[in-house]
Design an enzyme around this catalytic site. Sequence first.
Site, PDB file in Angstrom:
ATOM      1  N   HIS A   1     -13.305 -27.497 -14.068  1.00 14.24           N
ATOM      2  CA  HIS A   1     -12.792 -27.285 -13.428  1.00 14.24           C
ATOM      3  C   HIS A   1     -11.655 -26.410 -14.733  1.00 14.24           C
ATOM      4  O   HIS A   1     -11.682 -25.403 -14.008  1.00 14.24           O
ATOM      5  CB  HIS A   1     -11.744 -28.405 -13.133  1.00 14.24           C
ATOM      6  CG  HIS A   1      -9.966 -27.503 -13.012  1.00 14.24           C
ATOM      7  ND1 HIS A   1      -9.426 -27.475 -12.411  1.00 14.24           N
ATOM      8  CD2 HIS A   1      -8.769 -28.236 -13.972  1.00 14.24           C
ATOM      9  CE1 HIS A   1      -8.721 -27.106 -12.483  1.00 14.24           C
ATOM     10  NE2 HIS A   1      -8.303 -28.035 -12.695  1.00 14.24           N
TER      11      HIS A   1
ATOM     12  N   ASP B   1      -9.218   7.790 -12.756  1.00 10.76           N
ATOM     13  CA  ASP B   1      -9.689   5.988 -13.325  1.00 10.76           C
ATOM     14  C   ASP B   1     -10.014   5.621 -14.610  1.00 10.76           C
ATOM     15  O   ASP B   1      -8.506   5.728 -15.841  1.00 10.76           O
ATOM     16  CB  ASP B   1     -11.559   7.101 -12.867  1.00 10.76           C
ATOM     17  CG  ASP B   1     -12.144   5.486 -12.408  1.00 10.76           C
ATOM     18  OD1 ASP B   1     -11.721   4.802 -12.744  1.00 10.76           O
ATOM     19  OD2 ASP B   1     -12.277   5.896 -10.923  1.00 10.76           O
TER      20      ASP B   1
ATOM     21  N   TRP C   1     -13.532 -28.633 -21.135  1.00 12.53           N
ATOM     22  CA  TRP C   1     -13.485 -27.123 -21.770  1.00 12.53           C
ATOM     23  C   TRP C   1     -13.416 -26.704 -22.946  1.00 12.53           C
ATOM     24  O   TRP C   1     -13.565 -25.933 -23.434  1.00 12.53           O
ATOM     25  CB  TRP C   1     -12.045 -26.157 -20.477  1.00 12.53           C
ATOM     26  CG  TRP C   1     -11.159 -25.725 -21.298  1.00 12.53           C
ATOM     27  CD1 TRP C   1     -10.462 -27.269 -21.747  1.00 12.53           C
ATOM     28  CD2 TRP C   1     -10.533 -25.224 -22.253  1.00 12.53           C
ATOM     29  NE1 TRP C   1      -9.218 -26.774 -22.191  1.00 12.53           N
ATOM     30  CE2 TRP C   1      -9.408 -25.376 -22.561  1.00 12.53           C
ATOM     31  CE3 TRP C   1     -10.715 -23.264 -22.276  1.00 12.53           C
ATOM     32  CZ2 TRP C   1      -8.555 -24.515 -22.724  1.00 12.53           C
ATOM     33  CZ3 TRP C   1     -10.363 -23.039 -22.885  1.00 12.53           C
ATOM     34  CH2 TRP C   1      -8.755 -23.095 -23.731  1.00 12.53           C
TER      35      TRP C   1
ATOM     36  N   SER D   1     -18.637  -9.335 -20.625  1.00 10.78           N
ATOM     37  CA  SER D   1     -17.519  -9.377 -19.664  1.00 10.78           C
ATOM     38  C   SER D   1     -16.733  -8.644 -20.136  1.00 10.78           C
ATOM     39  O   SER D   1     -15.813  -7.410 -20.089  1.00 10.78           O
ATOM     40  CB  SER D   1     -17.511 -10.313 -18.233  1.00 10.78           C
ATOM     41  OG  SER D   1     -16.674  -9.278 -17.520  1.00 10.78           O
ATOM     42  N   SER D   2     -15.878  -9.942 -21.025  1.00 15.75           N
ATOM     43  CA  SER D   2     -14.562  -9.775 -21.614  1.00 15.75           C
ATOM     44  C   SER D   2     -14.390  -8.505 -22.503  1.00 15.75           C
ATOM     45  O   SER D   2     -13.511  -7.452 -22.198  1.00 15.75           O
ATOM     46  CB  SER D   2     -13.679 -10.572 -21.597  1.00 15.75           C
ATOM     47  OG  SER D   2     -13.741 -11.846 -21.129  1.00 15.75           O
TER      48      SER D   2
ATOM     49  N   HIS E   1      -6.753 -20.276 -29.211  1.00 11.26           N
ATOM     50  CA  HIS E   1      -5.373 -20.369 -29.373  1.00 11.26           C
ATOM     51  C   HIS E   1      -4.756 -18.615 -28.772  1.00 11.26           C
ATOM     52  O   HIS E   1      -4.288 -18.624 -27.664  1.00 11.26           O
ATOM     53  CB  HIS E   1      -4.081 -20.248 -30.148  1.00 11.26           C
ATOM     54  CG  HIS E   1      -3.077 -20.516 -30.002  1.00 11.26           C
ATOM     55  ND1 HIS E   1      -2.331 -21.534 -28.619  1.00 11.26           N
ATOM     56  CD2 HIS E   1      -2.240 -19.504 -30.181  1.00 11.26           C
ATOM     57  CE1 HIS E   1      -0.940 -21.023 -29.212  1.00 11.26           C
ATOM     58  NE2 HIS E   1      -0.654 -19.917 -29.672  1.00 11.26           N
TER      59      HIS E   1
ATOM     60  N   GLU F   1      -6.365 -16.521 -26.850  1.00  7.12           N
ATOM     61  CA  GLU F   1      -7.300 -17.012 -25.816  1.00  7.12           C
ATOM     62  C   GLU F   1      -5.265 -17.012 -24.668  1.00  7.12           C
ATOM     63  O   GLU F   1      -5.648 -15.879 -23.431  1.00  7.12           O
ATOM     64  CB  GLU F   1      -8.271 -18.038 -25.772  1.00  7.12           C
ATOM     65  CG  GLU F   1      -8.714 -17.769 -23.805  1.00  7.12           C
ATOM     66  CD  GLU F   1      -9.106 -16.922 -23.298  1.00  7.12           C
ATOM     67  OE1 GLU F   1      -9.360 -16.476 -23.567  1.00  7.12           O
ATOM     68  OE2 GLU F   1      -8.448 -17.521 -21.297  1.00  7.12           O
TER      69      GLU F   1
ATOM     70  N   TYR G   1      -2.363 -16.717 -24.838  1.00  2.61           N
ATOM     71  CA  TYR G   1      -1.579 -15.802 -24.855  1.00  2.61           C
ATOM     72  C   TYR G   1      -2.579 -14.714 -23.617  1.00  2.61           C
ATOM     73  O   TYR G   1      -2.209 -13.810 -23.017  1.00  2.61           O
ATOM     74  CB  TYR G   1      -1.293 -14.801 -26.424  1.00  2.61           C
ATOM     75  CG  TYR G   1      -0.018 -16.212 -26.880  1.00  2.61           C
ATOM     76  CD1 TYR G   1       1.178 -15.931 -25.970  1.00  2.61           C
ATOM     77  CD2 TYR G   1      -0.334 -17.220 -27.934  1.00  2.61           C
ATOM     78  CE1 TYR G   1       1.577 -16.737 -26.174  1.00  2.61           C
ATOM     79  CE2 TYR G   1       0.161 -18.219 -27.353  1.00  2.61           C
ATOM     80  CZ  TYR G   1       1.622 -18.240 -26.698  1.00  2.61           C
ATOM     81  OH  TYR G   1       2.219 -18.733 -27.353  1.00  2.61           O
TER      82      TYR G   1
ATOM     83  N   SER H   1       7.685  -8.529 -15.419  1.00  3.28           N
ATOM     84  CA  SER H   1       8.435  -7.649 -16.297  1.00  3.28           C
ATOM     85  C   SER H   1       8.608  -6.581 -15.169  1.00  3.28           C
ATOM     86  O   SER H   1       9.650  -4.833 -15.646  1.00  3.28           O
ATOM     87  CB  SER H   1       8.346  -6.807 -17.946  1.00  3.28           C
ATOM     88  OG  SER H   1       8.022  -8.079 -19.076  1.00  3.28           O
TER      89      SER H   1
ATOM     90  N   HIS I   1      -2.661 -26.420 -34.228  1.00  2.00           N
ATOM     91  CA  HIS I   1      -1.746 -26.640 -34.393  1.00  2.00           C
ATOM     92  C   HIS I   1      -2.395 -27.524 -33.155  1.00  2.00           C
ATOM     93  O   HIS I   1      -1.987 -28.587 -32.433  1.00  2.00           O
ATOM     94  CB  HIS I   1      -0.402 -25.811 -33.158  1.00  2.00           C
ATOM     95  CG  HIS I   1      -0.540 -25.567 -32.117  1.00  2.00           C
ATOM     96  ND1 HIS I   1      -0.100 -23.742 -32.100  1.00  2.00           N
ATOM     97  CD2 HIS I   1      -1.370 -24.775 -31.158  1.00  2.00           C
ATOM     98  CE1 HIS I   1      -0.068 -23.189 -31.256  1.00  2.00           C
ATOM     99  NE2 HIS I   1      -1.792 -24.034 -30.599  1.00  2.00           N
ATOM    100  N   HIS I   2      -3.230 -27.571 -32.719  1.00  2.00           N
ATOM    101  CA  HIS I   2      -4.529 -28.408 -31.189  1.00  2.00           C
ATOM    102  C   HIS I   2      -5.529 -29.405 -32.230  1.00  2.00           C
ATOM    103  O   HIS I   2      -5.963 -30.345 -31.466  1.00  2.00           O
ATOM    104  CB  HIS I   2      -5.014 -27.074 -31.113  1.00  2.00           C
ATOM    105  CG  HIS I   2      -4.711 -26.094 -30.281  1.00  2.00           C
ATOM    106  ND1 HIS I   2      -4.526 -26.333 -28.454  1.00  2.00           N
ATOM    107  CD2 HIS I   2      -4.168 -24.918 -30.474  1.00  2.00           C
ATOM    108  CE1 HIS I   2      -4.152 -25.593 -28.418  1.00  2.00           C
ATOM    109  NE2 HIS I   2      -3.890 -24.624 -29.192  1.00  2.00           N
TER     110      HIS I   2
ATOM    111  N   THR J   1       9.650 -15.885 -27.584  1.00  4.92           N
ATOM    112  CA  THR J   1       9.124 -16.366 -26.146  1.00  4.92           C
ATOM    113  C   THR J   1      10.247 -16.369 -25.641  1.00  4.92           C
ATOM    114  O   THR J   1      10.606 -16.091 -24.308  1.00  4.92           O
ATOM    115  CB  THR J   1       8.154 -17.656 -26.808  1.00  4.92           C
ATOM    116  OG1 THR J   1       7.303 -17.794 -26.549  1.00  4.92           O
ATOM    117  CG2 THR J   1       8.353 -18.091 -25.065  1.00  4.92           C
TER     118      THR J   1
ATOM    119  N   LYS K   1      11.916 -12.561 -24.823  1.00  4.63           N
ATOM    120  CA  LYS K   1      11.512 -12.380 -23.566  1.00  4.63           C
ATOM    121  C   LYS K   1      12.266 -13.372 -22.320  1.00  4.63           C
ATOM    122  O   LYS K   1      12.801 -12.754 -20.962  1.00  4.63           O
ATOM    123  CB  LYS K   1       9.796 -12.684 -23.349  1.00  4.63           C
ATOM    124  CG  LYS K   1       8.973 -12.070 -24.028  1.00  4.63           C
ATOM    125  CD  LYS K   1       8.029 -11.434 -23.257  1.00  4.63           C
ATOM    126  CE  LYS K   1       7.433 -10.998 -23.591  1.00  4.63           C
ATOM    127  NZ  LYS K   1       6.988  -9.343 -23.360  1.00  4.63           N
TER     128      LYS K   1
ATOM    129  N   ARG L   1      -5.701 -38.146 -21.494  1.00  7.92           N
ATOM    130  CA  ARG L   1      -6.078 -37.308 -20.956  1.00  7.92           C
ATOM    131  C   ARG L   1      -7.804 -37.692 -20.843  1.00  7.92           C
ATOM    132  O   ARG L   1      -8.055 -37.857 -21.482  1.00  7.92           O
ATOM    133  CB  ARG L   1      -6.394 -35.416 -20.860  1.00  7.92           C
ATOM    134  CG  ARG L   1      -6.558 -35.320 -22.696  1.00  7.92           C
ATOM    135  CD  ARG L   1      -6.140 -33.884 -22.974  1.00  7.92           C
ATOM    136  NE  ARG L   1      -6.364 -32.600 -22.023  1.00  7.92           N
ATOM    137  CZ  ARG L   1      -6.752 -31.720 -23.059  1.00  7.92           C
ATOM    138  NH1 ARG L   1      -6.330 -31.762 -23.942  1.00  7.92           N
ATOM    139  NH2 ARG L   1      -7.170 -30.394 -21.985  1.00  7.92           N
TER     140      ARG L   1
END
Lengths: 374, 526
Positions: free
Chosen positions: B70, B99, B135, B163-164, B247, B249, B251, B262, B296-297, B322, B325, B444
């Site tokens: 998932h 293009d 994950w 790909s990314s 991290h 990622e 963002y 925006s 921080h993880h 943040t 924004k 979790r």
Amino acid sequence: MSFKKSLFVAGAAMSSWPLLALAQNQVNMSPGVTEIGAEIYDLHMLILIICVIIGLLVFGVMFYSIIYHRKSRGVVPAQFHESTKVEIAWTAVPFLILVGMAVPATSTLLEVYDNDEAELDILITGYQWKWRYEYLDDSGAPVAFFSNLSTSQEAIYNTEDKGQNYLLEVDEPLVIPVDTKVRFLITANDVIHSWWVPEMAVKRDAIPGFINEAWSKVSEEGIYRGQCTELCGAYHGFMPVVVHAVSQEEFDSWMAAKRAEKATELASASVEMSLDALMSEGEAIYNTQCVACHGAAGEGGVGKAIAGSAVALGDINTHLDVSIKGVAGTAMQAFGGQLSDTEMAAVITYQRNAFGNNTGDVVQPADVASYKKG
Amino acid sequence: MGAHHHGPARGITRWLFTTNHKDIGTMYLWFSFAMFILGGAFAMIIRAELFQPGMQLVEPGFFNQMTTLHGLVMVFGAIMPSFVGLANWLIPMMIGAPDMALPRMNNWSFWILPPGFLMLASTLFMEGGAPAFGWTFYAPLSTTYAAPSVTFFIFAIHVLGMSSIMGSINIIATVMNMRAPGMSYMKLPLFVWTWLITAFLLVAVMPVLAGAVTMMLMDIHFGTSFFSAAGGGDPVLFQHIFWFFGHPEVYIIILPAFGVVSQIIPAFSRKPLFGYASMVYATASIAFLSFIVWAHHMYTVGMPVAGELYFMYATMLIAVPTGVKVFNWISTMWRGALSFETPMLFSIGFLVLFTIGGFTGLMLSIAPADFQYHDTYFVVAHFHYVMVAGAVFSMTAAVYFWLPKWTGRMYNETMGKLHFWVSFVGFNITFFPQHFVGLAGMPRRVPDYALQFADFNMMSSIGAFVYGASQILFLYNVIATIVAGEKVSDEKVWDGAEGLEWTVPTPAPYHTFEVPPKVDTAAAHG
Ligand code: HEM
Ligand SMILES: [Cu+2]
Ligand SMILES: [Cu+2]
């Protein structure tokens, strides 16, 4: 399975489940039973309240706008934009609020890390899927034991009622004295686990090959329950932590009893046991230690089937070898260091005579001891 | 690019060989929607099992495969490709380019995705099952203790990473080289800005992820011990490498979403974005900070206290840009002339729920408090508020906003609004109670839980089924629009919309801006 079917199954199962009324629905962190826990709780509440206030302001402005600045009210849109002053204000003010949060956070964190001057050291080792506790001392034969989930498979698979402490109960809890600074040295045997008791505000990862430190000073007698909080494989959800905090006197007598138990255990290793005695002890051990992987009827699962297994029906030495040394590179651990010789003899005897494996073999504690000697 | 002035080729080869940014964008969008449905199906299995205490539908091992797939499918298959699809469609039209700069690579970066995901999905049918280590695939659970299918997982990650990286190189090259004359950087629409910055993040961190999985491969098959203490390595090293990718990622996922809202909020406020420049700077500072807060993880892995303090302070700082924004979006709405078509509803939903997720992020950044939050459902609630209500809501808003431009047909507004309200309510019923059970102590990634968590979990599951079902409405609405929606021919579609993409005919022809447009200030930063 289809979505409809799962809903149906869940609904059907629910109607046979009478415990709904027991649920407590706690919605917030518990301040717990330690000073640090209370401090963390206060910190949590402080930040939560600050966030709620900022949130109310921000959403208040937004909803005002949503209600009063609608096109349908015939508003003519203003065209203002860009204001360095405003931008500076809404950068600086939040920054100052953050500094205000960082101050108490720092002081609490420094206390959490103050591991010095502990009065009792306990080594905690995470295993797939149980905890081992060892009370470190200089005796050379420290008190140590495993703590396994004691909820039955039947309760988990809904064929038996679930008790009040469903999934949060163990065969043997960790016992600590209150008002004593206890230091936990936390490590793991296989994968990473994490030892957590919410009410003691201790959560520390158990990492194989490394030892982490944490400490706690519980101020109230009681039973505190927690769980492993780092995904550690299939039965991660089934390795609870239970801590009994007792008075110093109670702790001392418990300790003395544990030591005596250990001595009798050593003595009993040379005693011959009957098949019945071995079978009943073996069943108990099988159902706590082996059942998760080998199944309640020996049918296998994560582990191979024991019913009809060539190992369980074949040479006793192979059976001893697998059980004592494990099978490298598989989930089958080396149980030699985890079970006493008596327990090992019992569980092997059980495996050789249960599930239709009617070998009639009896394995004695002395056989295990001599196998270990080689 | 040889032959111009022709429409698309016919049949399947149109899609296989296409180098047209609109075709490729369309394929990305459909692919990501398919992955969204697949990842959603996994989530339904998870929530069905968690409907009540006890094991009912699946075994614990399979449950872990579901949580793992998932997460992977949603992050790498649904959210990331959907924004790449949006970038493909919109960036050339927004900057006045014919293009993407590297159209053949564009084709390739899409077409390696389906095989990559096929490889990942095929692990479900392998002996030992699919990856079951989350994950975040922490070693050694993902190395020594993993099922053999982990090798396929590693190669799948490599493919998705390639790909990314190709996709982002393409975006960087396009934005840097293909802007129409007069389209200076500070006139770029914010969506383009946020994607440009995201592309740099991707190019920087996807190779780190590739490094992590390669080290796993080495540990598993070639006898190294990067992540095993027994051989002199360190399992925590894995976490540092993973989160150095991980991290940024998060963002990567949210910055394009910022870009989308925006664009949309000013359009339906009929008022320019309040602080264009400060939004650009805030995006850039978030991107910079995202590189220096990864641990921080890992507050509970046993870092030295100095490390904890540093990562705590740095993480708290992210709240500042943040906040800038959020304040900007709200000031944009202030004294505008608001109307609430579906894209605006989803954008406001984003604004409210993302802000809540930002608040819980701030709470999580407080290291001592995180000892209580970490790896509980509180974290699950946090990241679903930012990823689902953040990224997915904004993506949904984007589809409703630009669909008329893409197809020349209007979606059904009533159904769109219904979709919003059902999603919004379903989402909150699902994830709000997870804050409670997390704080009350539910870890979790567990297939079963203690009885005191039962009511909220049941609520969560019901919400999840509602949210899941609302997506069917979305799919139906989109398909109905494409085949039979009411025709629109107005170039602007929305009276408040600004930007070059609204100057081309509706529906957007197969080729746009073969002759670069003249950019005047009015058309800039829509
Ligand atoms: C104000 C900004 C934010 C802050 C301060 C913040 C902070 C944090 C912290 C400290 C954690 C770790 C919690 C733990 O595991 O104990 C976390 C987890 C997470 N955050 Fe955020 N966050 C923010 C915004 C975001 C955004 C924008 C996203 C993505 C769109 C995001 C996605 C995640 C994810 C996926 C996780 C969990 C990863 C996992 O363990 O599986 N966060 N966040
Ligand atoms: Cu665990
Ligand atoms: Cu992070």
